[in-house]
Write a protein that holds these residues in place. Structure first.
Motif, PDB file in Angstrom:
ATOM      1  N   ASP A  21       2.639 -11.213   2.532  1.00  0.00           N
ATOM      2  CA  ASP A  21       1.830 -10.079   2.068  1.00  0.00           C
ATOM      3  C   ASP A  21       2.262  -9.632   0.671  1.00  0.00           C
ATOM      4  O   ASP A  21       1.420  -9.399  -0.212  1.00  0.00           O
ATOM      5  CB  ASP A  21       1.954  -8.909   3.040  1.00  0.00           C
ATOM      6  CG  ASP A  21       1.275  -9.177   4.366  1.00  0.00           C
ATOM      7  OD1 ASP A  21       0.460 -10.107   4.425  1.00  0.00           O
ATOM      8  OD2 ASP A  21       1.572  -8.465   5.341  1.00  0.00           O
ATOM      9  N   LEU A  35      -1.296  -2.791   4.845  1.00  0.00           N
ATOM     10  CA  LEU A  35      -2.600  -2.281   4.417  1.00  0.00           C
ATOM     11  C   LEU A  35      -2.450  -0.972   3.655  1.00  0.00           C
ATOM     12  O   LEU A  35      -3.018  -0.799   2.572  1.00  0.00           O
ATOM     13  CB  LEU A  35      -3.499  -2.094   5.634  1.00  0.00           C
ATOM     14  CG  LEU A  35      -4.870  -1.471   5.356  1.00  0.00           C
ATOM     15  CD1 LEU A  35      -5.688  -2.365   4.427  1.00  0.00           C
ATOM     16  CD2 LEU A  35      -5.619  -1.215   6.654  1.00  0.00           C
ATOM     17  N   GLN A  82      -4.822  -9.251   4.077  1.00  0.00           N
ATOM     18  CA  GLN A  82      -4.800  -8.695   5.428  1.00  0.00           C
ATOM     19  C   GLN A  82      -5.504  -9.612   6.428  1.00  0.00           C
ATOM     20  O   GLN A  82      -5.081  -9.739   7.580  1.00  0.00           O
ATOM     21  CB  GLN A  82      -5.459  -7.317   5.440  1.00  0.00           C
ATOM     22  CG  GLN A  82      -4.649  -6.250   4.761  1.00  0.00           C
ATOM     23  CD  GLN A  82      -3.288  -6.090   5.405  1.00  0.00           C
ATOM     24  OE1 GLN A  82      -3.171  -5.878   6.598  1.00  0.00           O
ATOM     25  NE2 GLN A  82      -2.239  -6.209   4.599  1.00  0.00           N
TER      26      GLN A  82
END
Length: 375
Positions: A224, A259, A289
């Motif tokens: 991420d 997020l 995501q």
């Protein structure tokens, strides 16, 4: 002669369960109160356990290569400290060089909004709008100056707690890595003789679940962070490295952490580069995501930890409700450990569970409420 009134069996079973659940709830609340009261110790110990679960493999690897365990532990701890402080230095350097430029862009953006509100279709009056905008601009200009003076005592207290917790976590991690087996053996010895074997095997199962969870989470968080930081760098968004670090730390709260931290990147892009770049940044965050939700989480969490996504979401919500950020950080590892212990004890009892939670002797499509037919 009075007779004892007949109580339905269902009521007897319900009351028997009720008082036991009340006792368990009271014990759980007492444990939570105790941990909260000693939070300056319990939270660093929990962080040390997570860090130990992440790095224990490196210590074992060095020991298998012939290094004494004390030396292997020292090497791993010093390496982790070097990486930690090196990352902080890089982020601090980027903040020092780009933060004031970002403040200037925010002030300029506010001025543009003011011009649009006055001369655009809204046609707002000058006086009230100007006063509010000037207040916002002054607050931004003086941020980090007056705030530091006004809240010096609070910041000093927080910094003291942080430093204390940091050293507790550091020393606890060192001894967990160096002689964790001896510490665990002492803990198991506190239980009655008949229960020690199950406590020991349940602890080993919980530790395996915890190490699997932490390693899977680090891989997800790293993916991420790299994805969002590279997208921010390609789009020319300021503080790309700091955003990557924030996303990496936020991803330790599964599903929602990355997020929410990714939305910070969208906000910075909106302030610094305008709505078009912010939309591209939002698309990058959503793409990362989607990769996490549909590829990384099912493959890593589902395979290594075997915790359902619904259980993860409920655990995070409960953790935030009970203890805020710390609760969200600890909730999912705790659920992973409890899930491993329940499966282990079920297997010990002769009824191992399938992936859907049913015992292996019950097929997933079986009608468990059906009454058996008479022979």
């Amino acid at each position: 002669m009075s007779t004892r009134p007949e109580i339905p069996v269902g009521v007897e079973i319900a009351t028997a369960w009720a008082w036991r659940l009340l006792v368990l709830g009271a014990a759980g609340y007492g444990l939570y109160w105790l941990l909260s009261f000693f939070s300056e110790v319990s939270v660093p110990i929990a962080i040390a356990l997570l860090g130990t679960a992440l790095t224990i493999g490196a210590v074992d690897f060095l020991e298998r290569r012939g290094l004494p365990r004390l030396l292997a532990t020292a090497i791993v701890v010093l390496t982790m400290l070097s990486l930690f402080f090196g990352l902080i230095a890089l982020v601090g350097q980027q903040l020092s060089t780009q933060f004031y430029d970002l403040k200037a862009q925010v002030i300029e953006g506010i001025s543009q909004i003011q011009d649009w509100a006055q001369n655009g279709p809204l046609g707002l009056s000058d006086s009230q709008l100007t006063r509010y905008v000037d207040q916002v601009q002054d607050a931004i200009r003086t941020f980090g100056e007056t705030a530091a003076v006004d809240q010096l005592a609070a910041v000093g207290t927080t910094l003291t707690h942080f430093v204390t917790g940091f050293f507790i976590a550091l020393f606890a991690s060192f001894f967990f890595l160096y002689e964790g087996n001896r510490i665990w053996a002492f803990f198991v010895a506190l239980f009655p003789q008949a229960a020690r074997e199950k406590v020991h095997t349940s602890g080993e199962t919980a530790w395996h679940s915890l190490t699997s969870f932490v390693r899977a989470t680090v891989l997800v968080a790293l993916t991420d962070a790299i994805g969002i930081a590279v997208a921010a760098w390609l789009l020319g968004v300021p503080l790309a490295l700091a955003i990557g670090v924030l996303v990496f730390l936020g991803a330790f709260v599964p599903i929602i952490g990355a997020l929410l931290s990714g939305l910070v990147a969208v906000l910075v892009a909106l302030v610094a580069q305008g709505p078009i770049v912010a939309l591209f940044m939002l698309a990058a965050v959503v793409a990362v995501q989607q990769l996490e939700s549909h590829v990384l989480q099912p493959f890593l969490m589902g395979r290594f930890v075997a915790v359902h996504p619904l259980a993860i979401i409920i655990a995070i919500a409960a953790g935030i409700t009970v203890s805020g950020i710390v609760g969200a950080l600890v909730a999912v590892p705790l659920v992973a450990c409890l899930n491993g212990i329940v499966r282990h004890l079920a297997a010990e009892a002769g009824a191992p569970l399938q992936e859907d939670g049913l015992p292996e002797d019950i097929p997933p499509d079986a009608d468990t409420d059906a009454t058996p037919e008479p022979a």
